[in-house]
Design an enzyme around this catalytic site. Structure first.
Site, PDB file in Angstrom:
ATOM      1  N   GLY A  14       0.846  -1.194   0.000  1.00  0.00           N
ATOM      2  CA  GLY A  14       0.000   0.000   0.000  1.00  0.00           C
ATOM      3  C   GLY A  14       0.878   1.239   0.000  1.00  0.00           C
ATOM      4  O   GLY A  14       1.976   1.246  -0.535  1.00  0.00           O
ATOM      5  N   CYS A  15       0.404   2.251   0.647  1.00  0.00           N
ATOM      6  CA  CYS A  15       1.109   3.527   0.728  1.00  0.00           C
ATOM      7  C   CYS A  15       2.406   3.367   1.509  1.00  0.00           C
ATOM      8  O   CYS A  15       2.400   2.836   2.620  1.00  0.00           O
ATOM      9  CB  CYS A  15       0.208   4.551   1.409  1.00  0.00           C
ATOM     10  SG  CYS A  15       1.013   6.103   1.795  1.00  0.00           S
ATOM     11  N   PHE A  16       3.511   3.844   0.947  1.00  0.00           N
ATOM     12  CA  PHE A  16       4.785   3.687   1.656  1.00  0.00           C
ATOM     13  C   PHE A  16       4.853   4.504   2.929  1.00  0.00           C
ATOM     14  O   PHE A  16       5.601   4.172   3.839  1.00  0.00           O
ATOM     15  CB  PHE A  16       6.006   3.878   0.772  1.00  0.00           C
ATOM     16  CG  PHE A  16       6.119   5.138  -0.061  1.00  0.00           C
ATOM     17  CD1 PHE A  16       5.570   6.342   0.291  1.00  0.00           C
ATOM     18  CD2 PHE A  16       6.841   5.074  -1.245  1.00  0.00           C
ATOM     19  CE1 PHE A  16       5.719   7.472  -0.494  1.00  0.00           C
ATOM     20  CE2 PHE A  16       7.014   6.195  -2.038  1.00  0.00           C
ATOM     21  CZ  PHE A  16       6.447   7.409  -1.659  1.00  0.00           C
ATOM     22  N   TRP A  17       4.073   5.562   3.051  1.00  0.00           N
ATOM     23  CA  TRP A  17       4.063   6.333   4.297  1.00  0.00           C
ATOM     24  C   TRP A  17       3.621   5.445   5.456  1.00  0.00           C
ATOM     25  O   TRP A  17       4.171   5.534   6.548  1.00  0.00           O
ATOM     26  CB  TRP A  17       3.107   7.510   4.217  1.00  0.00           C
ATOM     27  CG  TRP A  17       3.469   8.587   3.255  1.00  0.00           C
ATOM     28  CD1 TRP A  17       4.657   8.811   2.634  1.00  0.00           C
ATOM     29  CD2 TRP A  17       2.583   9.608   2.794  1.00  0.00           C
ATOM     30  NE1 TRP A  17       4.571   9.916   1.828  1.00  0.00           N
ATOM     31  CE2 TRP A  17       3.309  10.428   1.905  1.00  0.00           C
ATOM     32  CE3 TRP A  17       1.255   9.917   3.043  1.00  0.00           C
ATOM     33  CZ2 TRP A  17       2.753  11.529   1.275  1.00  0.00           C
ATOM     34  CZ3 TRP A  17       0.696  11.022   2.418  1.00  0.00           C
ATOM     35  CH2 TRP A  17       1.444  11.817   1.539  1.00  0.00           C
ATOM     36  N   CYS A  18       2.623   4.599   5.195  1.00  0.00           N
ATOM     37  CA  CYS A  18       2.080   3.736   6.252  1.00  0.00           C
ATOM     38  C   CYS A  18       3.093   2.688   6.700  1.00  0.00           C
ATOM     39  O   CYS A  18       3.350   2.545   7.884  1.00  0.00           O
ATOM     40  CB  CYS A  18       0.817   3.036   5.773  1.00  0.00           C
ATOM     41  SG  CYS A  18      -0.570   4.146   5.489  1.00  0.00           S
TER      42      CYS A  18
END
Length: 179
Positions: A14-18
């Site tokens: 998913g989102c790399f920030w997460c």
């Protein structure tokens, strides 16, 4: 580059920030870099290009971790719990192919361990695991604004709504793996 005491892993969920925000909290993780891999367009992609879905790249996090503190197997098991590794390919197309679940292995030992973990974890999910398992070819570091996004923006609505609850749930369930 990994030393004899550290290993490198590259994972997309998913989102790399997460996932970067969570990985940075693990015992043994000594480095985490958000970036891109797996694309078909030559050259270094930008976040905007990857977000368009036209480059074939995925958002990933490349980690360096100390094997004495965290095994590759433990890392992968936690990784499969920090996102939904069962999203079918047709849903991934809807969400964006750049957010697919993937393990990019760095050597044959990692490939073997990943295959074993994926097989072993399958009964713990209601649907089949669709996580891609591929060799890492090229890794491109994302722009500076995307590095340690959660650490720099913990009060941002996205972080409060998406990352903090996942992090808290994982810390409660896997206390031994967190700092």
């Amino acid at each position: 580059m990994a030393s004899s005491q550290t290993e490198t892993a590259t994972l997309g969920g998913g989102c790399f920030w997460c996932i970067e925000g969570i990985f940075r909290q693990l015992k043994g993780v000594v480095g985490a870099v958000s970036g891109f891999t797996g694309g078909h367009v030559p050259g270094r992609p930008t976040y905007a290009e990857v977000s368009s879905g036209r480059t074939g790249h995925m958002e990933v996090v490349q980690l360096r971790f100390r094997r004495r503190d965290l095994s590759y197997e433990e890392l992968l098991r936690l990784f499969l719990h920090m996102h939904d590794p069962t999203i079918p390919p047709e849903k991934n197309s809807y969400l964006g192919s750049q957010y697919r679940s993937a393990i990019f292995y760095h050597n044959e030992q990692q490939r073997t361990i990943a295959q074993s973990v994926l097989k072993g974890m399958a009964p713990h999910f209601e649907r089949p695991i669709t996580t891609l398992l591929r060799p890492l070819t090229l890794f491109f570091e994302a722009e500076e604004a995307h590095q340690d996004y959660f650490g720099k923006n913990t009060d941002a609505p996205y972080c409060k709504r998406n990352i903090a609850p996942k992090l808290n749930a994982l810390k409660s369930a896997h206390t031994e793996l967190f700092r």
